[in-house]
Each structure stands twice: as C-alpha cells, then as structure tokens.
Design a protein around this motif. Sequence first.
Motif, PDB file in Angstrom:
ATOM      1  N   LEU A  15     -10.326 -12.844   6.687  1.00  0.00           N
ATOM      2  CA  LEU A  15     -11.014 -11.560   6.548  1.00  0.00           C
ATOM      3  C   LEU A  15     -10.066 -10.376   6.497  1.00  0.00           C
ATOM      4  CD1 LEU A  15     -13.899 -12.215   9.099  1.00  0.00           C
ATOM      5  CD2 LEU A  15     -14.079 -12.223   6.614  1.00  0.00           C
ATOM      6  N   SER A  16      -8.942 -10.466   7.218  1.00  0.00           N
ATOM      7  CA  SER A  16      -8.012  -9.342   7.289  1.00  0.00           C
ATOM      8  C   SER A  16      -6.639  -9.848   7.721  1.00  0.00           C
ATOM      9  CB  SER A  16      -8.529  -8.293   8.289  1.00  0.00           C
ATOM     10  OG  SER A  16      -7.576  -7.266   8.473  1.00  0.00           O
ATOM     11  N   SER A  17      -5.604  -9.120   7.300  1.00  0.00           N
ATOM     12  CA  SER A  17      -4.238  -9.444   7.722  1.00  0.00           C
ATOM     13  C   SER A  17      -3.796  -8.590   8.902  1.00  0.00           C
ATOM     14  CB  SER A  17      -3.267  -9.245   6.544  1.00  0.00           C
ATOM     15  OG  SER A  17      -3.318  -7.901   6.078  1.00  0.00           O
ATOM     16  N   ASN A  18      -4.651  -7.658   9.321  1.00  0.00           N
ATOM     17  CA  ASN A  18      -4.345  -6.796  10.461  1.00  0.00           C
ATOM     18  C   ASN A  18      -4.571  -7.560  11.761  1.00  0.00           C
ATOM     19  OD1 ASN A  18      -5.268  -4.749  12.661  1.00  0.00           O
ATOM     20  ND2 ASN A  18      -4.199  -3.484  11.138  1.00  0.00           N
ATOM     21  N   ARG A  19      -3.543  -7.638  12.609  1.00  0.00           N
ATOM     22  CA  ARG A  19      -3.633  -8.449  13.822  1.00  0.00           C
ATOM     23  C   ARG A  19      -4.698  -7.928  14.782  1.00  0.00           C
ATOM     24  NH1 ARG A  19      -2.492 -13.275  13.511  1.00  0.00           N
ATOM     25  NH2 ARG A  19      -2.236 -13.381  15.784  1.00  0.00           N
ATOM     26  N   ASN A  20      -4.804  -6.599  14.903  1.00  0.00           N
ATOM     27  CA  ASN A  20      -5.825  -6.040  15.793  1.00  0.00           C
ATOM     28  C   ASN A  20      -7.229  -6.379  15.299  1.00  0.00           C
ATOM     29  OD1 ASN A  20      -3.932  -4.857  17.539  1.00  0.00           O
ATOM     30  ND2 ASN A  20      -3.809  -2.996  16.280  1.00  0.00           N
ATOM     31  N   VAL A  27     -18.246 -24.352   9.658  1.00  0.00           N
ATOM     32  CA  VAL A  27     -17.398 -23.258   9.182  1.00  0.00           C
ATOM     33  C   VAL A  27     -16.794 -22.439  10.322  1.00  0.00           C
ATOM     34  CG1 VAL A  27     -17.356 -21.139   7.819  1.00  0.00           C
ATOM     35  CG2 VAL A  27     -18.700 -23.086   7.040  1.00  0.00           C
ATOM     36  N   THR A  28     -17.612 -22.073  11.299  1.00  0.00           N
ATOM     37  CA  THR A  28     -17.182 -21.094  12.306  1.00  0.00           C
ATOM     38  C   THR A  28     -15.991 -21.531  13.142  1.00  0.00           C
ATOM     39  OG1 THR A  28     -19.512 -20.419  12.431  1.00  0.00           O
ATOM     40  CG2 THR A  28     -18.018 -19.547  14.099  1.00  0.00           C
ATOM     41  N   PRO A  29     -15.921 -22.769  13.655  1.00  0.00           N
ATOM     42  CA  PRO A  29     -14.750 -23.140  14.462  1.00  0.00           C
ATOM     43  C   PRO A  29     -13.432 -22.968  13.715  1.00  0.00           C
ATOM     44  CG  PRO A  29     -16.500 -24.735  14.769  1.00  0.00           C
ATOM     45  CD  PRO A  29     -16.922 -23.847  13.647  1.00  0.00           C
ATOM     46  N   ARG A  30     -13.405 -23.344  12.440  1.00  0.00           N
ATOM     47  CA  ARG A  30     -12.189 -23.186  11.652  1.00  0.00           C
ATOM     48  C   ARG A  30     -11.866 -21.713  11.441  1.00  0.00           C
ATOM     49  NH1 ARG A  30      -7.926 -26.530   9.780  1.00  0.00           N
ATOM     50  NH2 ARG A  30      -6.599 -24.954   8.826  1.00  0.00           N
ATOM     51  N   LEU A  31     -12.894 -20.911  11.192  1.00  0.00           N
ATOM     52  CA  LEU A  31     -12.702 -19.477  11.019  1.00  0.00           C
ATOM     53  C   LEU A  31     -12.123 -18.852  12.273  1.00  0.00           C
ATOM     54  CD1 LEU A  31     -13.123 -16.669   9.740  1.00  0.00           C
ATOM     55  CD2 LEU A  31     -15.515 -16.791  10.471  1.00  0.00           C
ATOM     56  N   VAL A  32     -12.681 -19.181  13.429  1.00  0.00           N
ATOM     57  CA  VAL A  32     -12.204 -18.633  14.699  1.00  0.00           C
ATOM     58  C   VAL A  32     -10.774 -19.076  14.975  1.00  0.00           C
ATOM     59  CG1 VAL A  32     -12.562 -18.682  17.195  1.00  0.00           C
ATOM     60  CG2 VAL A  32     -14.526 -18.452  15.662  1.00  0.00           C
ATOM     61  N   GLN A  33     -10.479 -20.332  14.694  1.00  0.00           N
ATOM     62  CA  GLN A  33      -9.127 -20.848  14.915  1.00  0.00           C
ATOM     63  C   GLN A  33      -8.107 -20.125  14.036  1.00  0.00           C
ATOM     64  OE1 GLN A  33      -8.716 -25.119  14.324  1.00  0.00           O
ATOM     65  NE2 GLN A  33      -6.588 -24.866  13.675  1.00  0.00           N
ATOM     66  N   ASP A  34      -8.444 -19.915  12.759  1.00  0.00           N
ATOM     67  CA  ASP A  34      -7.505 -19.289  11.829  1.00  0.00           C
ATOM     68  C   ASP A  34      -7.239 -17.826  12.151  1.00  0.00           C
ATOM     69  OD1 ASP A  34      -7.186 -21.619  10.468  1.00  0.00           O
ATOM     70  OD2 ASP A  34      -8.522 -21.108   8.806  1.00  0.00           O
ATOM     71  N   LEU A  35      -8.174 -17.170  12.827  1.00  0.00           N
ATOM     72  CA  LEU A  35      -7.983 -15.761  13.147  1.00  0.00           C
ATOM     73  C   LEU A  35      -6.787 -15.537  14.061  1.00  0.00           C
ATOM     74  CD1 LEU A  35     -11.685 -14.607  13.612  1.00  0.00           C
ATOM     75  CD2 LEU A  35     -10.087 -13.813  11.856  1.00  0.00           C
ATOM     76  N   CYS A  56     -12.193  -9.670  15.445  1.00  0.00           N
ATOM     77  CA  CYS A  56     -13.070 -10.630  14.771  1.00  0.00           C
ATOM     78  C   CYS A  56     -13.126 -11.949  15.538  1.00  0.00           C
ATOM     79  CB  CYS A  56     -12.589 -10.870  13.347  1.00  0.00           C
ATOM     80  SG  CYS A  56     -12.822  -9.469  12.237  1.00  0.00           S
ATOM     81  N   PHE A  57     -11.995 -12.327  16.155  1.00  0.00           N
ATOM     82  CA  PHE A  57     -11.973 -13.548  16.953  1.00  0.00           C
ATOM     83  C   PHE A  57     -12.986 -13.470  18.093  1.00  0.00           C
ATOM     84  CE2 PHE A  57     -10.469 -15.735  20.776  1.00  0.00           C
ATOM     85  CZ  PHE A  57     -10.361 -17.036  20.314  1.00  0.00           C
ATOM     86  N   GLY A  58     -12.944 -12.370  18.840  1.00  0.00           N
ATOM     87  CA  GLY A  58     -13.893 -12.205  19.944  1.00  0.00           C
ATOM     88  C   GLY A  58     -15.324 -12.122  19.462  1.00  0.00           C
ATOM     89  N   LEU A  59     -15.535 -11.411  18.353  1.00  0.00           N
ATOM     90  CA  LEU A  59     -16.883 -11.239  17.819  1.00  0.00           C
ATOM     91  C   LEU A  59     -17.473 -12.559  17.348  1.00  0.00           C
ATOM     92  CD1 LEU A  59     -19.226  -9.417  16.869  1.00  0.00           C
ATOM     93  CD2 LEU A  59     -17.972  -9.101  14.710  1.00  0.00           C
TER      94      LEU A  59
END
Length: 216
Positions: free
Chosen positions: A16-21, A76-84, A26-29
Amino acid sequence: MENNRNNVTEFVLLGLSSNRNMQRFCFGLFLSCCIAILLGNFFILITVSGIPLFKQPIYFFLFHLSFMDICYTSTVTPRLVQDLLSEKKAISFDDCIMQLFDMHFFGSIEVFILEGMAYDRYVVISKPLSYMIIMNQQRCNTMVAIYWGAGFLHSMTQLLLAISLPFCGPNEIDHYFFDVYPLLDLACTDTHLIGSLISVDSSAFVQVEQGLRAGM
C-alpha cells in the motif's frame, strides 16, 4: 507448478505504501480488523450452531457465510499484515497461485451464499405459506453444494489462466495481494486473449449467479 518459459520464480508485492510510518499504521489497523473479523465470525459460528433454529435456512446460510468469511480473510490479510513490517516482500510463484485460487474460491462461494440468503428472504416475503416447503433442508444442502462446485470451477479457471502466462522480466506487482489482472502487466506475451478470457469467465460467473437465482 513449473513453467519452462518462466525466468521468474517469485514476485514482489509493493503493498500500500513505502512510507514506514504509514506501514506501521496500516499494520495496526489491518491486524485489528483481521482479529475483529475472525473473532466476530467465530462467535457467529458458535452461536448459530448451538441454537435450535440452526436448521432454519437463514441461520444455515449464515453459518456457511461466516465460515467462508473466515477462510477468505485468512487467505489475503495475514500475508498483507506480514508484508507491512517485512523488508523483503517476495512471494513464491506457487504461493501466489495458491493465494489466487483460494481467494477466488472462497470469495465466489461467499457471493453465492449471499445470493442464497437474498432468495431465502424473497421466498419468506412473497410466498410465506409455502416457505417451509420451498426452502427445505434438502434444497438448502443442494444449494450450498452447487455454490461450492461453481466456486471451484470459477477459481480453477482463474488459476489455469494465470499459470498459462509466461514471465521473463519484471516481477514487481503494484498491489497488496496476488490476482490475475496485475499479472497481465508482467507477462512477456500478448495478453489480449487471456484478458478477454478472464472477462468471459467473470461474465459467466455473474450469469451463473442469475441462473441459480432464476432456477430456484
């Protein structure tokens, strides 16, 4: 699943974004949303299966809908959260294909079940005196079995179209999950025919929905 035309063995999901913050936010959300969805659907499964009304069509469909929602979210979601929070967001080709199949399989069944629930409400409103005859347990079981079969055919079609594509160049996907359309931009061949077949498959999926609803 190997393809001797492929030089690409893994893909990189840019997310979704390359910005670490932003990634931490997004990880928490998304982690919170994922946990809430899973807990909510598990609560529905336990509650519905434990009540005497479970065999009534609306609760029967609700049980299966919650189960499909758990499976779809877990795809989908676990992989998304992990990649963040991961530095390396690479995913193997086989894992991509598996995610593609699971996502379309569980997602399409979920859509069909929603159609079944809508039809159930239509019958109870328009034909209340015949409701229990029309929406009997055997018909509900048949409907769910048909939904699973239709979902399998749809997802298998998407999978076969995906593995038929050759990849020999870039492997970065500007997306947060793996799907067929982002792959078309990376394939080192003319994808016009594959894109048309995907559109035909999606149209057929809609027609199956309408046909099932009209034939009930």
